[in-house]
Enzyme design. Sequence first.
Site, PDB file in Angstrom:
ATOM      1  N   TYR A  54       0.774  -1.368   0.013  1.00  0.00           N
ATOM      2  CA  TYR A  54      -0.056   0.120  -0.080  1.00  0.00           C
ATOM      3  C   TYR A  54       0.753   1.419   0.134  1.00  0.00           C
ATOM      4  O   TYR A  54       0.271   2.521  -0.202  1.00  0.00           O
ATOM      5  CB  TYR A  54      -1.024  -0.024   1.195  1.00  0.00           C
ATOM      6  N   ARG A 119     -10.503  -2.812 -13.128  1.00  0.00           N
ATOM      7  CA  ARG A 119     -11.304  -1.769 -12.321  1.00  0.00           C
ATOM      8  C   ARG A 119     -12.795  -1.493 -12.574  1.00  0.00           C
ATOM      9  O   ARG A 119     -13.761  -1.550 -11.636  1.00  0.00           O
ATOM     10  CB  ARG A 119     -10.598  -0.476 -12.314  1.00  0.00           C
ATOM     11  N   THR A 125     -14.896   0.989  -4.438  1.00  0.00           N
ATOM     12  CA  THR A 125     -14.243   0.461  -3.175  1.00  0.00           C
ATOM     13  C   THR A 125     -15.227   0.226  -2.135  1.00  0.00           C
ATOM     14  O   THR A 125     -15.158  -0.813  -1.469  1.00  0.00           O
ATOM     15  CB  THR A 125     -13.585   1.797  -2.438  1.00  0.00           C
ATOM     16  N   ARG A 136     -17.900  -6.216  -6.809  1.00  0.00           N
ATOM     17  CA  ARG A 136     -18.216  -5.770  -5.294  1.00  0.00           C
ATOM     18  C   ARG A 136     -19.707  -5.282  -5.318  1.00  0.00           C
ATOM     19  O   ARG A 136     -20.194  -5.372  -4.118  1.00  0.00           O
ATOM     20  CB  ARG A 136     -17.128  -4.375  -5.146  1.00  0.00           C
ATOM     21  N   HIS A 159      -8.475  -6.772  -4.450  1.00  0.00           N
ATOM     22  CA  HIS A 159      -7.733  -5.690  -4.682  1.00  0.00           C
ATOM     23  C   HIS A 159      -7.215  -5.515  -6.121  1.00  0.00           C
ATOM     24  O   HIS A 159      -7.081  -6.621  -6.728  1.00  0.00           O
ATOM     25  CB  HIS A 159      -6.267  -5.555  -4.091  1.00  0.00           C
ATOM     26  N   GLU A 170       3.409  -2.661  -8.469  1.00  0.00           N
ATOM     27  CA  GLU A 170       2.694  -3.687  -7.888  1.00  0.00           C
ATOM     28  C   GLU A 170       3.050  -5.246  -8.425  1.00  0.00           C
ATOM     29  O   GLU A 170       3.247  -5.923  -7.504  1.00  0.00           O
ATOM     30  CB  GLU A 170       1.116  -3.428  -7.774  1.00  0.00           C
TER      31      GLU A 170
HETATM   32  P1  GDP Z   1      -9.416   0.273  -3.808  1.00  0.00           P
HETATM   33  O1  GDP Z   1      -8.431   0.578  -4.783  1.00  0.00           O
HETATM   34  O2  GDP Z   1     -10.842   0.503  -4.450  1.00  0.00           O
HETATM   35  O3  GDP Z   1      -9.232  -1.150  -3.193  1.00  0.00           O
HETATM   36  O4  GDP Z   1      -9.470   1.349  -2.571  1.00  0.00           O
HETATM   37  P2  GDP Z   1      -8.206   2.203  -1.799  1.00  0.00           P
HETATM   38  O5  GDP Z   1      -6.794   1.702  -2.548  1.00  0.00           O
HETATM   39  O6  GDP Z   1      -8.561   3.605  -1.723  1.00  0.00           O
HETATM   40  O7  GDP Z   1      -8.360   1.436  -0.368  1.00  0.00           O
HETATM   41  C1  GDP Z   1      -7.577   0.067  -0.259  1.00  0.00           C
HETATM   42  C2  GDP Z   1      -8.528  -0.659   0.644  1.00  0.00           C
HETATM   43  O8  GDP Z   1      -8.439  -0.149   1.992  1.00  0.00           O
HETATM   44  C3  GDP Z   1      -9.919  -0.617   0.286  1.00  0.00           C
HETATM   45  O9  GDP Z   1     -10.169  -1.651  -0.684  1.00  0.00           O
HETATM   46  C4  GDP Z   1     -10.560  -0.970   1.583  1.00  0.00           C
HETATM   47  O10 GDP Z   1     -10.475  -2.462   1.900  1.00  0.00           O
HETATM   48  C5  GDP Z   1      -9.724  -0.325   2.609  1.00  0.00           C
HETATM   49  N1  GDP Z   1     -10.299   1.188   2.846  1.00  0.00           N
HETATM   50  C6  GDP Z   1     -10.185   2.094   2.075  1.00  0.00           C
HETATM   51  N2  GDP Z   1     -10.720   3.192   2.488  1.00  0.00           N
HETATM   52  C7  GDP Z   1     -11.186   2.895   3.580  1.00  0.00           C
HETATM   53  C8  GDP Z   1     -12.126   3.825   4.787  1.00  0.00           C
HETATM   54  O11 GDP Z   1     -12.207   4.801   4.469  1.00  0.00           O
HETATM   55  N3  GDP Z   1     -12.537   2.811   5.505  1.00  0.00           N
HETATM   56  C9  GDP Z   1     -12.172   1.761   5.931  1.00  0.00           C
HETATM   57  N4  GDP Z   1     -12.706   1.013   6.883  1.00  0.00           N
HETATM   58  N5  GDP Z   1     -11.493   0.913   4.973  1.00  0.00           N
HETATM   59  C10 GDP Z   1     -11.023   1.677   3.808  1.00  0.00           C
HETATM   60 MG    MG Z   2      -6.352   1.060  -4.489  1.00  0.00          MG
END
Ligand code: GDP
Ligand code: MG
Length: 202
Positions: A54, A119, A125, A136, A159, A170
Site C-alpha cells: 500500500y 477496475r 471501493t 463488489r 484488490h 505492484e
Molecule cells: P481500492 O483501490 O478500491 O481497493 O481502494 P483504496 O486503494 O482507496 O483502499 C484500499 C483498501 O482499503 C480498500 O479496498 C478497503 O479495503 C480499505 N479502505 C479504503 N478506504 C477505507 C475507509 O475509509 N475505511 C475503511 N474502513 N476501509 C477503507
Molecule cells: Mg487502491
Amino acid sequence: MPHPKTERTLVVVKPDGIQRALIGEIMKRYERIGLKLVALKMFVPTEKMIEDHYLLDPQWKKNVGEKAIASYEKKGETPPSSDPTEVGNLVVERLKKYMTSGPVIAMVWEGAHAVELVRKITGGTEPRSASVGTIRGDFVLDSYQMADTADRAIRNLIHASGSTADAIKEIPHWFSEGEIVKYNVPHEATLYDVDIMKGILG
Ligand code: GDP
Ligand code: MG
C-alpha cells in the site's frame, strides 16, 4: 510503443473472497472479456508485504485518508483525526489485519486496457455503493459506516491496481519475472489481429 494487448494489472482475491467461495466467480469475470491470466499464486501474506504494497504509491496514504475523512463528514461524524496522513495510517493498520487474516490469491491479468477494465468489472471501493453488475456490487454488502464503526478495513473481496503506474510497481512486488508466464491463446487473434476476418472462411 508496445501493443496495447501487453498491458498488465495485479488482482488479489482478498481473504473474504476466498472464504465466500467466490474464486471461480471472480476469475470468470476477468477471463470472459478476453483478458489472459499470466500469473497466479495462493498464500497468506505477511504484514510487511501488505504495508509495503500500500505504500508503493507515495500519494496513496494521503488520498485514502482524505477519502475516509470525507466519508466520516458525510455521515455527520468526527473523523479520528483531521490529518489525512494520520487517518491513512489507520487504514494501513486495518488493512494489515484484514489482508493477513487468511490466504489470498494473487494474479496478473494481461490484455488491452487491463487496468481500466479490471477496475470497471471490480466496481467501487465501497460495496454498498458499488454499481450493480460489478463484483463488489453484486457479491458483498460492506459499507464505510460498518467498517469504520468496527475499526476494520472495508471487506470488498478484491484488490485491483488503480492505475497503470500502480500496476507497474505492484506486479514486481507480488511476482518475480520468472513467475509470469508468456503464452498465446487462440482467441487473441480474433481480439487483436487486423487480418483475422480474411482467414475465417478459408
Ligand atoms: P481500492 O483501490 O478500491 O481497493 O481502494 P483504496 O486503494 O482507496 O483502499 C484500499 C483498501 O482499503 C480498500 O479496498 C478497503 O479495503 C480499505 N479502505 C479504503 N478506504 C477505507 C475507509 O475509509 N475505511 C475503511 N474502513 N476501509 C477503507
Ligand atoms: Mg487502491
